[in-house]
Scaffold this motif. Structure first.
Motif, PDB file in Angstrom:
ATOM      1  N   ASN A 151      -3.048  14.778  11.217  1.00  0.00           N
ATOM      2  CA  ASN A 151      -2.898  14.364  12.739  1.00  0.00           C
ATOM      3  C   ASN A 151      -2.587  13.185  12.269  1.00  0.00           C
ATOM      4  OD1 ASN A 151      -3.938  17.186  13.188  1.00  0.00           O
ATOM      5  ND2 ASN A 151      -5.723  16.664  13.094  1.00  0.00           N
ATOM      6  N   TYR A 152      -2.648  12.970  14.361  1.00  0.00           N
ATOM      7  CA  TYR A 152      -1.820  11.290  14.248  1.00  0.00           C
ATOM      8  C   TYR A 152      -3.078  10.893  14.257  1.00  0.00           C
ATOM      9  CZ  TYR A 152       2.658  13.547  15.383  1.00  0.00           C
ATOM     10  OH  TYR A 152       3.867  14.061  15.506  1.00  0.00           O
ATOM     11  N   ASN A 153      -2.886   9.156  14.379  1.00  0.00           N
ATOM     12  CA  ASN A 153      -3.581   7.705  14.393  1.00  0.00           C
ATOM     13  C   ASN A 153      -4.918   7.944  13.819  1.00  0.00           C
ATOM     14  OD1 ASN A 153      -2.370   6.726  16.657  1.00  0.00           O
ATOM     15  ND2 ASN A 153      -2.180   7.982  18.198  1.00  0.00           N
ATOM     16  N   ASN A 154      -4.593   8.238  12.240  1.00  0.00           N
ATOM     17  CA  ASN A 154      -6.005   8.531  11.827  1.00  0.00           C
ATOM     18  C   ASN A 154      -6.215   6.955  11.838  1.00  0.00           C
ATOM     19  OD1 ASN A 154      -6.567  11.052  10.890  1.00  0.00           O
ATOM     20  ND2 ASN A 154      -4.497  11.153  10.621  1.00  0.00           N
ATOM     21  N   ILE A 155      -6.821   5.938  11.837  1.00  0.00           N
ATOM     22  CA  ILE A 155      -7.295   4.837  11.467  1.00  0.00           C
ATOM     23  C   ILE A 155      -8.112   4.052  10.646  1.00  0.00           C
ATOM     24  CG2 ILE A 155      -7.995   2.399  12.980  1.00  0.00           C
ATOM     25  CD1 ILE A 155      -7.474   3.869  15.498  1.00  0.00           C
ATOM     26  N   TYR A 156      -8.058   3.226   9.383  1.00  0.00           N
ATOM     27  CA  TYR A 156      -8.823   3.243   8.860  1.00  0.00           C
ATOM     28  C   TYR A 156      -9.074   1.031   8.675  1.00  0.00           C
ATOM     29  CZ  TYR A 156      -8.715   8.041   7.084  1.00  0.00           C
ATOM     30  OH  TYR A 156      -8.456   9.220   7.127  1.00  0.00           O
ATOM     31  N   THR A 157      -9.803   1.125   7.757  1.00  0.00           N
ATOM     32  CA  THR A 157     -10.184  -0.742   7.292  1.00  0.00           C
ATOM     33  C   THR A 157      -9.645  -0.572   5.776  1.00  0.00           C
ATOM     34  OG1 THR A 157     -11.376  -0.938   9.597  1.00  0.00           O
ATOM     35  CG2 THR A 157     -11.081  -2.886   8.086  1.00  0.00           C
ATOM     36  N   LEU A 158      -9.298  -1.661   5.361  1.00  0.00           N
ATOM     37  CA  LEU A 158      -9.231  -1.608   4.616  1.00  0.00           C
ATOM     38  C   LEU A 158      -9.937  -3.124   3.732  1.00  0.00           C
ATOM     39  CD1 LEU A 158      -8.610  -0.651   0.884  1.00  0.00           C
ATOM     40  CD2 LEU A 158      -6.457  -2.616   1.414  1.00  0.00           C
ATOM     41  N   THR A 215      -3.207  -3.659  -9.461  1.00  0.00           N
ATOM     42  CA  THR A 215      -3.550  -2.403  -8.573  1.00  0.00           C
ATOM     43  C   THR A 215      -4.534  -1.660  -8.854  1.00  0.00           C
ATOM     44  OG1 THR A 215      -1.043  -2.549  -8.756  1.00  0.00           O
ATOM     45  CG2 THR A 215      -1.907  -0.334  -8.572  1.00  0.00           C
ATOM     46  N   TYR A 216      -5.036  -0.921  -7.785  1.00  0.00           N
ATOM     47  CA  TYR A 216      -6.087  -0.427  -7.886  1.00  0.00           C
ATOM     48  C   TYR A 216      -5.700   0.780  -6.949  1.00  0.00           C
ATOM     49  CZ  TYR A 216      -7.852  -2.831  -3.498  1.00  0.00           C
ATOM     50  OH  TYR A 216      -7.962  -3.874  -2.768  1.00  0.00           O
ATOM     51  N   GLU A 217      -6.523   1.665  -6.859  1.00  0.00           N
ATOM     52  CA  GLU A 217      -6.110   2.806  -6.289  1.00  0.00           C
ATOM     53  C   GLU A 217      -7.707   3.825  -5.829  1.00  0.00           C
ATOM     54  OE1 GLU A 217      -5.032   6.463  -8.538  1.00  0.00           O
ATOM     55  OE2 GLU A 217      -2.816   5.680  -9.190  1.00  0.00           O
ATOM     56  N   ILE A 218      -7.647   3.748  -4.338  1.00  0.00           N
ATOM     57  CA  ILE A 218      -8.718   4.922  -3.779  1.00  0.00           C
ATOM     58  C   ILE A 218      -8.312   6.450  -3.503  1.00  0.00           C
ATOM     59  CG2 ILE A 218     -10.063   4.123  -1.425  1.00  0.00           C
ATOM     60  CD1 ILE A 218      -9.287   1.381  -1.822  1.00  0.00           C
ATOM     61  N   GLU A 219      -9.480   6.781  -3.368  1.00  0.00           N
ATOM     62  CA  GLU A 219      -9.034   7.973  -2.976  1.00  0.00           C
ATOM     63  C   GLU A 219      -9.565   8.716  -1.221  1.00  0.00           C
ATOM     64  OE1 GLU A 219      -8.101  10.661  -5.246  1.00  0.00           O
ATOM     65  OE2 GLU A 219      -7.943   9.421  -6.903  1.00  0.00           O
ATOM     66  N   MET A 220      -8.841   9.176  -1.260  1.00  0.00           N
ATOM     67  CA  MET A 220      -8.507   9.003   0.234  1.00  0.00           C
ATOM     68  C   MET A 220      -9.320  10.953   0.161  1.00  0.00           C
ATOM     69  SD  MET A 220      -5.923   7.893   2.329  1.00  0.00           S
ATOM     70  CE  MET A 220      -6.714   7.904   3.856  1.00  0.00           C
ATOM     71  N   ILE A 259       0.964  -1.584   0.259  1.00  0.00           N
ATOM     72  CA  ILE A 259      -0.268  -0.327  -0.216  1.00  0.00           C
ATOM     73  C   ILE A 259       0.472   1.129  -0.056  1.00  0.00           C
ATOM     74  CG2 ILE A 259      -1.803   1.306   1.178  1.00  0.00           C
ATOM     75  CD1 ILE A 259      -2.837  -1.594   2.464  1.00  0.00           C
ATOM     76  N   SER A 260       0.899   2.312  -0.833  1.00  0.00           N
ATOM     77  CA  SER A 260       1.425   3.417  -1.526  1.00  0.00           C
ATOM     78  C   SER A 260       0.200   4.581  -1.067  1.00  0.00           C
ATOM     79  CB  SER A 260       2.099   3.717  -2.167  1.00  0.00           C
ATOM     80  OG  SER A 260       3.541   2.550  -2.472  1.00  0.00           O
ATOM     81  N   ILE A 261       0.986   6.129  -0.362  1.00  0.00           N
ATOM     82  CA  ILE A 261      -0.256   6.954  -0.611  1.00  0.00           C
ATOM     83  C   ILE A 261       0.687   7.844  -1.399  1.00  0.00           C
ATOM     84  CG2 ILE A 261       0.800   7.703   1.604  1.00  0.00           C
ATOM     85  CD1 ILE A 261      -1.927   9.017   2.415  1.00  0.00           C
ATOM     86  N   GLY A 262       0.107   8.865  -2.172  1.00  0.00           N
ATOM     87  CA  GLY A 262       0.789   9.866  -2.903  1.00  0.00           C
ATOM     88  C   GLY A 262      -0.931  10.851  -3.665  1.00  0.00           C
ATOM     89  N   SER A 263       0.383  11.719  -3.732  1.00  0.00           N
ATOM     90  CA  SER A 263      -0.347  12.766  -4.927  1.00  0.00           C
ATOM     91  C   SER A 263       0.073  13.183  -6.151  1.00  0.00           C
ATOM     92  CB  SER A 263      -0.924  13.826  -4.385  1.00  0.00           C
ATOM     93  OG  SER A 263      -1.571  14.772  -5.164  1.00  0.00           O
ATOM     94  N   TYR A 315      -4.808  13.099  -1.125  1.00  0.00           N
ATOM     95  CA  TYR A 315      -4.085  12.105  -0.785  1.00  0.00           C
ATOM     96  C   TYR A 315      -4.928  10.938  -2.190  1.00  0.00           C
ATOM     97  CZ  TYR A 315      -0.739  13.910   1.562  1.00  0.00           C
ATOM     98  OH  TYR A 315       0.117  14.763   2.258  1.00  0.00           O
ATOM     99  N   THR A 316      -4.068  10.070  -2.627  1.00  0.00           N
ATOM    100  CA  THR A 316      -4.147   8.320  -3.331  1.00  0.00           C
ATOM    101  C   THR A 316      -3.884   7.059  -2.101  1.00  0.00           C
ATOM    102  OG1 THR A 316      -5.667   9.911  -4.970  1.00  0.00           O
ATOM    103  CG2 THR A 316      -5.336   7.111  -5.285  1.00  0.00           C
ATOM    104  N   LEU A 317      -4.695   6.661  -2.310  1.00  0.00           N
ATOM    105  CA  LEU A 317      -3.576   5.098  -1.725  1.00  0.00           C
ATOM    106  C   LEU A 317      -3.787   4.125  -2.705  1.00  0.00           C
ATOM    107  CD1 LEU A 317      -5.365   3.766   1.755  1.00  0.00           C
ATOM    108  CD2 LEU A 317      -2.890   4.929   1.438  1.00  0.00           C
ATOM    109  N   LYS A 318      -3.045   3.648  -2.851  1.00  0.00           N
ATOM    110  CA  LYS A 318      -1.912   2.471  -4.178  1.00  0.00           C
ATOM    111  C   LYS A 318      -2.191   1.134  -3.965  1.00  0.00           C
ATOM    112  CE  LYS A 318       0.057   4.236  -7.351  1.00  0.00           C
ATOM    113  NZ  LYS A 318       1.351   4.747  -8.261  1.00  0.00           N
ATOM    114  N   ILE A 319      -3.202   0.663  -4.438  1.00  0.00           N
ATOM    115  CA  ILE A 319      -3.251  -1.096  -3.192  1.00  0.00           C
ATOM    116  C   ILE A 319      -2.368  -2.238  -4.377  1.00  0.00           C
ATOM    117  CG2 ILE A 319      -4.027  -2.878  -2.379  1.00  0.00           C
ATOM    118  CD1 ILE A 319      -5.720   0.463  -1.977  1.00  0.00           C
ATOM    119  N   THR A 320      -1.465  -3.012  -4.452  1.00  0.00           N
ATOM    120  CA  THR A 320      -1.005  -3.676  -4.755  1.00  0.00           C
ATOM    121  C   THR A 320      -1.213  -4.902  -4.330  1.00  0.00           C
ATOM    122  OG1 THR A 320       0.225  -1.954  -6.124  1.00  0.00           O
ATOM    123  CG2 THR A 320       0.724  -4.546  -6.460  1.00  0.00           C
TER     124      THR A 320
END
Length: 256
Positions: free
Chosen positions: A120-127, A108-113, A63-67, A98-103
Motif C-alpha cells: 500500500n502507499y505511504n506506510n510511515i515508520y520511524t527509525l 550493519t544490522y537487520e530489522i524484521e518487518m 537502508i535496504s529492503i528485501g528478503s 521483508y527485512t531492513l538492512k541498515i548500514t
C-alpha cells in the motif's frame, strides 16, 4: 419618522453592500488560489510505498529492503534536520516477509518487518538509530514539536499583521489568540496526518487555508468590534495570505 426611516434604509443598504463586498472578496480569494495552485497530472508521480523517518542527517547511512538475497536500496531525501528513506512498489520484489538492512558507521544490522501489506502507499515508520528499533508511524514527540513550531510561527506572523491593522484592545487580542489557536491548530494537526513526502501537501495546505479563512472571517467579524467590518475582513485576507506563503515555504524546506 421620515428621518428615522431614512436611517434604517441607509443602514440596510450599508449591510447589503458589505455582504456583497464580502462575497466578492471570497470569490477573488478562491480565484487567486486557483491561479497559484500548481498544475497536477493524474498519476504523474508514484507515491512512496514506505517512508522511513530518521532524525538527523547521516551521510553514510544506507537502508535496504528485501528478503533472502534480494535487496533494494532506498532513495534518500533530506529536509533540514531529518532524513527520509523511501521505497516504492518496484522495490518490494519479494513474496515473503521483508527485512531492513541498515548500514552506518561501518556496522550493519537487520530489522524484521512483520507489518503487512507493505505494498500500500505511504506506510510511515520511524527509525531509532541509537536503539536500533523501527516504529510504525511518526514519533509523538516529533509531531507535537513540529505542530507547535508551525502554530507559533503562524501566530507571530498573523500577530504582526494584526498590529499593522492597529488593533490594540485587550478584547480584540484575546479573540485573535482564541480564533487562531482553533483554526491554525486544527489545520496543522490535519497536515501532520499526511505523509512527510506527500505529492499534494501544497494542495492540502491551500484547501485547508480556504476553510481557515471562512472560519476566521466569520469568527473575527462576530467577536472583534474595534474596527469597521471591512477593515477586519481585510485583515483576515492579508493575514491568511501571509500564512499561506509561510506554510508553503515550511512544506517545501522543513519537515511535516
Amino acid at each position: 419618522m421620515a428621518y428615522n426611516l431614512l436611517i434604517i434604509v441607509s443602514g440596510g443598504v450599508k449591510i447589503l453592500l458589505f455582504k456583497k463586498s464580502l462575497f466578492v472578496i471570497l470569490l477573488l480569494l478562491l480565484l487567486l488560489v486557483a491561479a497559484i495552485a500548481p498544475v497536477c497530472y493524474a498519476n504523474s508521480a508514484e507515491p512512496p510505498s514506505i517512508v522511513i523517518i530518521v532524525p538527523g542527517v547521516k551521510k553514510d547511512l544506507e537502508i535496504s529492503i528485501g528478503s533472502g538475497d534480494i535487496f533494494s536500496k532506498a532513495s534518500k531525501t533530506v529536509k533540514a534536520f531529518e532524513s527520509y528513506y523511501v521505497f516504492y512498489n518496484r522495490d518490494l520484489k519479494a513474496d515473503g516477509d521483508y527485512t531492513l538492512k541498515i548500514t552506518t558507521e561501518g556496522t550493519t544490522y537487520e530489522i524484521e518487518m512483520n507489518d503487512k501489506p507493505l505494498k500500500n502507499y505511504n506506510n510511515i515508520y520511524t527509525l531509532n538509530l541509537k536503539n536500533k528499533t523501527l516504529t510504525r508511524g511518526k514519533s509523538t514527540l516529533r509531531s507535537i514539536l513540529l505542530v507547535s513550531f508551525r502554530l507559533i510561527l503562524t501566530l507571530f506572523i498573523e500577530a504582526g499583521v494584526f498590529t499593522l491593522f492597529k488593533y490594540k484592545e485587550k478584547r480584540s487580542w484575546i479573540a485573535f489568540l482564541i480564533i487562531n489557536l482553533i483554526s491554525q491548530g486544527v489545520l496543522n494537526i490535519w497536515l501532520n496526518t499526511a505523509s512527510p513526502l506527500g505529492s499534494y501537501l501544497i494542495l492540502l495546505l491551500i484547501f485547508g487555508e480556504i476553510f481557515v479563512f471562512i472560519f476566521e472571517i466569520f469568527a473575527f467579524l462576530l467577536t472583534v468590534k474595534e474596527s469597521k467590518a471591512a477593515i477586519t475582513a481585510s485583515y483576515v485576507i492579508v493575514a491568511n495570505l501571509f500564512s499561506l506563503v509561510a506554510g508553503g515555504y515550511i512544506i517545501t524546506y522543513l519537515p511535516i
